[in-house]
Design a protein around this motif. Structure first.
Motif, PDB file in Angstrom:
ATOM      1  N   GLY A 129       0.843  -1.187   0.000  1.00  0.00           N
ATOM      2  CA  GLY A 129       0.000   0.000   0.000  1.00  0.00           C
ATOM      3  C   GLY A 129       0.876   1.233   0.000  1.00  0.00           C
ATOM      4  O   GLY A 129       2.004   1.206   0.502  1.00  0.00           O
ATOM      5  N   TYR A 130       0.383   2.298  -0.587  1.00  0.00           N
ATOM      6  CA  TYR A 130       1.153   3.536  -0.604  1.00  0.00           C
ATOM      7  C   TYR A 130       0.213   4.716  -0.760  1.00  0.00           C
ATOM      8  O   TYR A 130      -0.917   4.591  -1.207  1.00  0.00           O
ATOM      9  CB  TYR A 130       2.204   3.536  -1.732  1.00  0.00           C
ATOM     10  N   ARG A 131       0.678   5.872  -0.353  1.00  0.00           N
ATOM     11  CA  ARG A 131      -0.004   7.136  -0.607  1.00  0.00           C
ATOM     12  C   ARG A 131       1.057   8.216  -0.724  1.00  0.00           C
ATOM     13  O   ARG A 131       2.069   8.161  -0.050  1.00  0.00           O
ATOM     14  CB  ARG A 131      -1.077   7.475   0.423  1.00  0.00           C
ATOM     15  N   VAL A 132       0.799   9.152  -1.606  1.00  0.00           N
ATOM     16  CA  VAL A 132       1.763  10.204  -1.927  1.00  0.00           C
ATOM     17  C   VAL A 132       1.117  11.560  -1.700  1.00  0.00           C
ATOM     18  O   VAL A 132      -0.041  11.777  -2.071  1.00  0.00           O
ATOM     19  CB  VAL A 132       2.230  10.076  -3.400  1.00  0.00           C
ATOM     20  N   ALA A 133       1.849  12.478  -1.098  1.00  0.00           N
ATOM     21  CA  ALA A 133       1.346  13.833  -0.851  1.00  0.00           C
ATOM     22  C   ALA A 133       0.949  14.502  -2.160  1.00  0.00           C
ATOM     23  O   ALA A 133       1.588  14.296  -3.199  1.00  0.00           O
ATOM     24  CB  ALA A 133       2.406  14.669  -0.146  1.00  0.00           C
ATOM     25  N   GLU A 134      -0.069  15.321  -2.088  1.00  0.00           N
ATOM     26  CA  GLU A 134      -0.533  16.022  -3.286  1.00  0.00           C
ATOM     27  C   GLU A 134       0.590  16.847  -3.910  1.00  0.00           C
ATOM     28  O   GLU A 134       0.746  16.875  -5.125  1.00  0.00           O
ATOM     29  CB  GLU A 134      -1.719  16.915  -2.932  1.00  0.00           C
ATOM     30  N   ARG A 135       1.405  17.487  -3.082  1.00  0.00           N
ATOM     31  CA  ARG A 135       2.477  18.347  -3.609  1.00  0.00           C
ATOM     32  C   ARG A 135       3.572  17.558  -4.330  1.00  0.00           C
ATOM     33  O   ARG A 135       4.351  18.117  -5.094  1.00  0.00           O
ATOM     34  CB  ARG A 135       3.083  19.208  -2.510  1.00  0.00           C
ATOM     35  N   ALA A 136       3.626  16.238  -4.088  1.00  0.00           N
ATOM     36  CA  ALA A 136       4.647  15.397  -4.712  1.00  0.00           C
ATOM     37  C   ALA A 136       4.066  14.519  -5.818  1.00  0.00           C
ATOM     38  O   ALA A 136       4.797  13.745  -6.428  1.00  0.00           O
ATOM     39  CB  ALA A 136       5.319  14.524  -3.656  1.00  0.00           C
ATOM     40  N   ALA A 137       2.778  14.648  -6.073  1.00  0.00           N
ATOM     41  CA  ALA A 137       2.108  13.778  -7.050  1.00  0.00           C
ATOM     42  C   ALA A 137       2.535  14.087  -8.481  1.00  0.00           C
ATOM     43  O   ALA A 137       2.964  15.191  -8.789  1.00  0.00           O
ATOM     44  CB  ALA A 137       0.594  13.926  -6.922  1.00  0.00           C
ATOM     45  N   ARG A 138       2.411  13.078  -9.326  1.00  0.00           N
ATOM     46  CA  ARG A 138       2.671  13.178 -10.767  1.00  0.00           C
ATOM     47  C   ARG A 138       4.103  13.614 -11.094  1.00  0.00           C
ATOM     48  O   ARG A 138       4.332  14.310 -12.064  1.00  0.00           O
ATOM     49  CB  ARG A 138       1.638  14.092 -11.424  1.00  0.00           C
ATOM     50  N   GLN A 139       5.051  13.154 -10.266  1.00  0.00           N
ATOM     51  CA  GLN A 139       6.465  13.467 -10.503  1.00  0.00           C
ATOM     52  C   GLN A 139       7.328  12.207 -10.579  1.00  0.00           C
ATOM     53  O   GLN A 139       8.541  12.301 -10.662  1.00  0.00           O
ATOM     54  CB  GLN A 139       6.991  14.375  -9.381  1.00  0.00           C
ATOM     55  N   GLY A 140       6.719  11.027 -10.492  1.00  0.00           N
ATOM     56  CA  GLY A 140       7.459   9.778 -10.560  1.00  0.00           C
ATOM     57  C   GLY A 140       7.794   9.177  -9.206  1.00  0.00           C
ATOM     58  O   GLY A 140       8.356   8.089  -9.139  1.00  0.00           O
ATOM     59  N   LEU A 141       7.455   9.844  -8.110  1.00  0.00           N
ATOM     60  CA  LEU A 141       7.816   9.358  -6.777  1.00  0.00           C
ATOM     61  C   LEU A 141       7.152   8.027  -6.451  1.00  0.00           C
ATOM     62  O   LEU A 141       7.789   7.122  -5.906  1.00  0.00           O
ATOM     63  CB  LEU A 141       7.462  10.408  -5.720  1.00  0.00           C
TER      64      LEU A 141
END
Length: 192
Positions: free
Chosen positions: A86-98
């Motif tokens: 499972g994972y979740r990524v901060a909105e500010r870091a989204a759509r950057q390949g993280l």
């Protein structure tokens, strides 16, 4: 550069900030954790760390240079050589390949440090970002599922082969190693 770290008690303030700041964003793709999660955060974190100490789960955060949490990526329900990712990524870091980099790195950690053979994941059909991240990390669709009343898919990743997804050259790497940056949406996650 972002780096992946195994969850520790001292991550608590940054992790709580990450969850609070991104609560509405996460709720657009997965069910909200609810007020009880935030009210009981310290106790829940203690429970998750106890699970980790017992080898039942492996929790990680992706942090930036300042120690702020950009993402979390976890392996839960660890048993018989398999775990749920499972994972979740901060909105500010989204759509950057993280997200893709973190999931690839987790596949490498799962196969190596955690000696796992299989990872499973789920996401809703309408979560194109998560489906893309999982596909890029070598996960294959294994079936359909309903997630909170929404149609979804089950995925699996075989880690037992010789080519078990080494981290990409631009992957998020463990603390102390250089890394690149990316991101995506949330799949199924920890704290649930």
């Amino acid at each position: 550069m972002p780096r992946i770290e195994r969850l520790r008690p001292d991550h608590a303030p940054a992790l709580l900030s990450f969850e609070r700041e991104n609560r509405a964003y996460f709720a657009t793709s997965i069910s909200d954790r609810g007020d009880t999660f935030f009210a009981r955060f310290d106790a829940l974190l203690h429970e998750r760390l106890a699970e980790q100490d017992e080898g039942l789960a492996h929790f990680h955060v992706v942090v930036d240079e300042s120690g702020a949490v950009l993402a979390r990526v976890n392996l839960v329900d660890v048993a018989h050589g398999a775990a749920d990712l499972g994972y979740r990524v901060a909105e500010r870091a989204a759509r950057q390949g993280l997200a893709t980099a973190a999931v690839r790195e987790m596949c490498a950690l799962a196969a190596g440090a955690y000696a796992l053979n299989t990872l499973r994941a789920v996401t809703t059909l309408d979560n194109t970002g998560s489906r893309t991240v999982l596909a890029r990390a070598g996960f294959l669709v294994t079936g359909e599922i309903a997630l909170n009343g929404r149609p979804g898919l089950r995925f699996s990743r075989d880690l037992s082969t010789a080519d078990a997804v080494p981290p990409a050259a631009d992957a998020v790497l463990p603390a102390g190693r250089a890394t690149g940056q990316e991101s995506g949406s949330a799949a199924g996650l920890i704290g649930d």
